[in-house]
Design an enzyme around this catalytic site. Structure first.
Site, PDB file in Angstrom:
ATOM      1  CE  LYS A 107      24.008 -51.427  14.842  1.00 30.94           C
ATOM      2  NZ  LYS A 107      24.006 -52.906  14.844  1.00 30.94           N
ATOM      3  CB  THR A 108      19.320 -50.096   9.554  1.00 37.45           C
ATOM      4  OG1 THR A 108      20.700 -50.293   9.300  1.00 37.45           O
ATOM      5  CG2 THR A 108      18.793 -49.312   8.371  1.00 37.45           C
TER       6      THR A 108
ATOM      7  CD  GLU B 237      22.529 -48.359  11.659  1.00 37.22           C
ATOM      8  OE1 GLU B 237      23.261 -49.551  11.588  1.00 37.22           O
ATOM      9  OE2 GLU B 237      21.753 -47.726  10.716  1.00 37.22           O
TER      10      GLU B 237
END
Length: 464
Positions: free
Chosen positions: A121-122, A165
């Site tokens: 995600k990051t 995110e």
């Protein structure tokens, strides 16, 4: 465009303001003109960056840190009920707002892209933020890690796109209503909150159901959990689903990924045309993250060739295979990987980058519950390294579980044929690594806890 302050957010107090998720929201609110205050357990570069934005940051948690005129108290799921500031807020009748609700309110009136998945995600959120900024679209964004400096995990932009995110760990991603959502992968993790894969699928289905009518879901065509999610969602006719990956069935198909040391080049087939672009971080998984970012931007109406060029400007995010330095011919790289799938992906990327040189790993398990469920798989992943040092479990928000220690990992690693050393004393690790490392080796510090602090210490010891 500059949205106004959300209700109850003109004088917010953040408990744990230095955390990756909390600090980003605080920074955006400060940029919008809110009188931001908060507290954290210890001082940090992030706390100092917030002060530079005009926020008041207290160190330690105490009732006196909460101002009487606070409009709300913002908490994450990691904040316990006995926190003195939280208790004071409840006693005084100050509204308590979960971090996810605060973030959701920041997206109101904008075009949100929400990036979800068990892993990646990051990185993917960062890739989108950098690419859209490079194209002059001035997005707002909130990321779970710093791009290049403390405080760079968030930005209040003047454009109409907000990239966020979306955290599945506590189901807080159910609060968002994105125009475009990405699901990179779906796996069982966060065992304190999810008892089975069925619960995980239900949670991701709820997230997908929050996409606005006419919106788009970008989802992996390769990862089995994501494929199953897509199957479950096919009856939602209002939702446009775009798949990406190496599968021949993918709508955005990866034609080729070419490793080039600590970078790679990816070619995709999009709308019947081949498109090639650079990815300035190593590993197949990061190349696939870039393709997901490309597909999301295209879903917003941004030309693919412009996005492809802009994605090449992304140079990484802290703790995601971040080069910390080199000493005595040894490179030290930092990885946030803490789930076996992430560990395997990063170790395979570093194994390829190392070539004929050795790969040494310093691994710190994260959470007792995760180690209890996945310790064997973590140990098996470490077999990809030439040698590993395994630290004690980093507890984060959890209390110990009787019988659950790093020995679950070291035993599994040895059973898989790995060369592994258990080391309980974190401050002894630089000396241990210096005794193992030779010129040309790569050393990877890995885990979601404070193992990241060891990189500079290892470099300093190697320099002596």
């Amino acid at each position: 465009m500059t949205p106004g302050l959300p209700p109850a957010m003109d004088r917010p107090h953040f408990i744990g303001i230095g955390g990756a998720g909390m600090s980003g929201i605080a920074k955006i609110l400060a940029r919008r003109g809110a009188a931001v205050a908060g507290s954290d357990a210890r001082d940090s570069a992030t706390a100092e960056a917030l002060r530079a934005q005009g926020a008041t940051v207290h160190i330690g948690h105490a009732t006196g840190h909460l101002a009487d005129d606070a409009s709300s108290v913002v908490v994450s799921s990691a904040i316990r009920e006995d926190n003195p500031e939280l208790a004071a807020a409840r006693e005084r009748g100050i509204p308590v707002v979960h971090r996810s609700d605060a973030l959701a309110s920041l997206m109101d009136g904008l075009r949100p892209i929400a990036v979800a998945g068990t892993h990646g995600k990051t990185t993917t959120t960062s890739m989108l933020a950098v690419a859209l900024s490079t194209l002059g679209l001035e997005p707002s964004y909130a990321i779970g890690g710093d791009l290049d400096a403390p405080g760079s995990n968030a930005e209040h932009g003047t454009g109409d796109i907000f990239v966020a995110e979306a955290d599945e760990s506590d189901r807080s991603f159910h609060k968002y209503a994105p125009e475009v959502a990405i699901v990179l992968n779906v796996e069982l993790d966060h065992h304190a909150n999810y008892a089975s894969m069925d619960e995980i699928y239900e949670s991701f289905e709820t997230f997908a159901g929050r996409i606005v009518p006419g919106g788009t879901l970008i989802v992996s065509a390769d990862q089995s959990g994501a494929v199953e999610l897509t199957r479950r969602l096919r009856d939602q006719s209002s939702l446009k689903v775009v798949t990406y990956g190496e599968s021949e069935s993918a709508d955005v198909r990866v034609h080729k990924i070419t490793p080039r040391g600590l970078t790679s080049e990816v070619t995709v087939l999009l709308d019947g045309k081949l498109l090639t672009f650079a990815v300035s971080v190593p590993g197949r998984h990061y190349a696939l993250n870039a393709v997901a970012a490309l597909a999301a931007g295209v879903a917003l109406g941004i030309p693919a060739h412009n996005l492809a060029s802009a994605l090449g400007k992304y140079t990484g995010v802290k703790r995601r295979l971040q080069l910390k330095g080199e000493a005595a011919g040894v490179q030290v790289i930092d990885s946030y990987a803490h789930h076996p799938t992430e560990m395997t992906a990063d170790l395979e990327a570093m194994r390829a980058a190392a070539g004929d040189s050795r790969l040494l790993v310093v691994f710190q398990p994260h959470l007792f519950s995760r180690t209890q469920e996945l310790g064997k798989e973590m140990g098996e992943a470490l077999a990809l390294a030439d040698a590993s040092v395994v630290l004690d479990i980093y507890p984060a928000r959890e209390d110990p579980i009787p019988g659950i220690t790093s020995a679950l990992i070291t035993d599994a690693a040895r059973a898989a044929g790995a060369d592994v050393v258990a080391e309980s004393a974190k401050d002894a690790v630089p000396e241990v690594v210096a005794g193992m490392a030779k010129p040309g080796d790569l050393v990877l510090t890995m885990g979601a806890g404070d193992v990241t602090d060891l990189g500079p210490e290892i470099l300093a010891r190697l320099s002596r």
